[in-house]
Design a protein around this motif. Structure first.
Motif, short mmCIF file in Angstrom:
data_model
loop_
_atom_site.label_atom_id
_atom_site.label_comp_id
_atom_site.label_asym_id
_atom_site.label_seq_id
_atom_site.Cartn_x
_atom_site.Cartn_y
_atom_site.Cartn_z
N VAL A 1 52.41 30.37 -1.61
CA VAL A 1 52.24 31.58 -0.81
C VAL A 1 50.97 31.46 0.02
O VAL A 1 49.88 31.24 -0.52
N ASN A 2 51.11 31.58 1.33
CA ASN A 2 49.93 31.61 2.22
C ASN A 2 48.99 30.44 2.01
O ASN A 2 47.79 30.57 2.11
N ARG A 3 49.54 29.28 1.63
CA ARG A 3 48.81 28.01 1.59
C ARG A 3 47.77 27.89 0.49
O ARG A 3 47.39 26.79 0.13
N LYS B 1 43.73 29.41 -5.37
CA LYS B 1 42.84 28.25 -5.26
C LYS B 1 41.38 28.66 -5.25
O LYS B 1 40.54 28.02 -5.89
N VAL B 2 41.07 29.71 -4.49
CA VAL B 2 39.66 30.11 -4.33
C VAL B 2 39.54 31.60 -4.68
O VAL B 2 40.06 32.44 -3.94
N ALA C 1 53.11 21.96 -3.93
CA ALA C 1 51.76 22.07 -4.48
C ALA C 1 50.69 21.93 -3.42
O ALA C 1 49.67 22.60 -3.49
N ALA C 2 50.88 21.06 -2.46
CA ALA C 2 49.83 20.85 -1.48
C ALA C 2 49.55 22.10 -0.67
O ALA C 2 48.44 22.33 -0.22
N SER C 3 50.57 22.92 -0.49
CA SER C 3 50.34 24.17 0.22
C SER C 3 49.40 25.06 -0.57
O SER C 3 48.65 25.84 -0.01
N ALA C 4 49.47 24.95 -1.90
CA ALA C 4 48.62 25.79 -2.74
C ALA C 4 47.25 25.19 -2.93
O ALA C 4 46.29 25.91 -3.20
N ILE C 5 47.14 23.86 -2.82
CA ILE C 5 45.88 23.23 -3.16
C ILE C 5 45.29 22.46 -1.97
O ILE C 5 44.12 22.56 -1.68
N GLY C 6 46.12 21.72 -1.27
CA GLY C 6 45.57 20.89 -0.22
C GLY C 6 45.90 21.35 1.18
O GLY C 6 45.22 21.00 2.13
N GLY C 7 46.99 22.10 1.34
CA GLY C 7 47.34 22.64 2.64
C GLY C 7 48.13 21.69 3.52
O GLY C 7 48.41 21.99 4.67
N VAL C 8 48.52 20.49 3.00
CA VAL C 8 49.32 19.56 3.79
C VAL C 8 50.44 19.07 2.90
O VAL C 8 50.61 19.51 1.77
N SER C 9 51.23 18.12 3.41
CA SER C 9 52.37 17.65 2.63
C SER C 9 51.90 17.06 1.31
O SER C 9 50.90 16.35 1.25
N PRO D 1 51.32 39.90 4.96
CA PRO D 1 51.00 38.49 4.73
C PRO D 1 50.16 38.23 3.49
O PRO D 1 50.14 37.10 2.99
N LEU D 2 49.46 39.23 2.98
CA LEU D 2 48.62 39.03 1.80
C LEU D 2 49.28 39.49 0.52
O LEU D 2 48.71 39.38 -0.56
N ALA D 3 50.50 40.02 0.62
CA ALA D 3 51.20 40.54 -0.57
C ALA D 3 51.89 39.40 -1.32
O ALA D 3 52.26 38.38 -0.73
N TRP D 4 52.06 39.57 -2.62
CA TRP D 4 52.81 38.61 -3.40
C TRP D 4 54.30 38.81 -3.12
O TRP D 4 54.75 39.94 -2.96
N PRO D 5 55.10 37.74 -3.08
CA PRO D 5 56.51 37.87 -2.70
C PRO D 5 57.35 38.52 -3.79
O PRO D 5 57.01 38.46 -4.98
N PRO D 6 58.47 39.15 -3.41
CA PRO D 6 59.39 39.68 -4.42
C PRO D 6 60.13 38.55 -5.12
O PRO D 6 60.18 37.41 -4.63
#
Length: 276
Positions: A155-157, A186-187, A23-31, A234-239
């Motif tokens: 995906v992509n933080r 997130k944004v 979750a932090a990658s999606a919202i906070g960007g850290v562990s 890098p901006l595409a959604w993953p399969p």
């Protein structure tokens, strides 16, 4: 259609891993911070009131949208993040133009909260993030497999893909399984339905076991894997990939064990806005 209150009509105690393992990658960007396993999400009536803009009816477990459509709580997920804990509650309602009592399609709405200063604070509401088919002939939303929980990948933080396994019911007790795929950004804070992919079925209820003949119906369940995004996109959604366990009917009509050849990979179609 009058809807009775289900067992979930209470404050939602939801597994933190049900939505964001990263979750932090999606919202906070850290562990991610350790989630409090005893933290209780906002009550379902609070989620509904946020979505409808007016109080929920305790006798039916629904609230009324401004256009009169009844919205019912559907699923809730806790979101642990480096900056605290978030919670998203999803509700469904008949899609516009559908029969209110027995719709063929339902609209999905979302209300997202953050736990701040020892209380839940509403961060965003979307009254339509997409539409899904009904999983029962009475027009209710498909059942979410709460025991399995959500399958997620950051995906992509700043983005997230989530899969919820759904169960739909057909004739003679048959069941079909699928994964509803959702995207989170997130944004700006935004959820969207990104398609639905098949994930097995159970047709064994249609077998006549009294005649001594073996059942010629398959029984399989799918496992969802969200694959890494392509490095050159890098901006595409993953399969995503669905593999089956159990039994399936082959081209010759005979039941056989599911194998890797029954697995399917789906890519996000930007033009259609859905996995295909």
């Amino acid at each position: 259609m009058k809807r009775s209150k289900g067992p979930g009509w209470r404050s939602a105690r939801v597994s933190a891993s049900a939505l964001l393992a990263l979750a932090a990658s999606a919202i906070g960007g850290v562990s991610p911070a350790a989630a409090d396993p005893d933290l209780v999400g906002p009550p379902e009536e609070t989620v509904l009131a946020a979505i409808c803009g007016n109080p929920a009816r305790t006798e039916t477990g629904t609230c009324r949208m401004k256009d009169g459509r009844p919205a019912a709580f559907w699923h809730g997920a806790m979101i642990p993040a480096a900056t605290g804990t978030w919670f998203t509650g999803f509700a469904t309602m008949p899609a516009p133009g559908e029969d209110t009592d027995t719709p063929n399609r339902r609209t999905v709405a979302a209300a997202t909260f953050a736990f701040e200063d020892s209380r839940w604070r509403l961060k965003g509401v979307q009254t339509e993030i997409g539409r899904i088919g009904t999983g029962n002939r009475n027009g209710d939303a498909p059942q979410v497999d709460e025991g399995l929980g959500a399958v997620t990948r950051a995906v992509n933080r700043v983005r997230l893909v989530m899969g919820l396994r759904l169960t739909s019911y057909g004739a003679a007790g048959a069941r079909s399984f699928s994964f509803l795929l959702l995207q989170f950004s997130k944004v700006p804070l935004r959820w969207s339905v990104a398609g639905e992919v098949p994930a097995g079925s159970d047709e064994t209820a249609a077998c006549d076991t009294d005649d001594g003949e073996p059942c010629r119906m398959g029984k399989s369940e799918g496992r969802l894997e969200i694959l890494p995004e392509e490095s050159f996109k890098p901006l595409a959604w993953p399969p995503v990939r669905v593999t089956l366990t159990g039994t399936v009917r082959g081209e010759d009509g005979k039941v056989r064990p599911a194998t890797d050849r029954d697995a399917r990979t789906f890519a996000f179609d930007e033009a259609k806005g859905a996995y295909r």
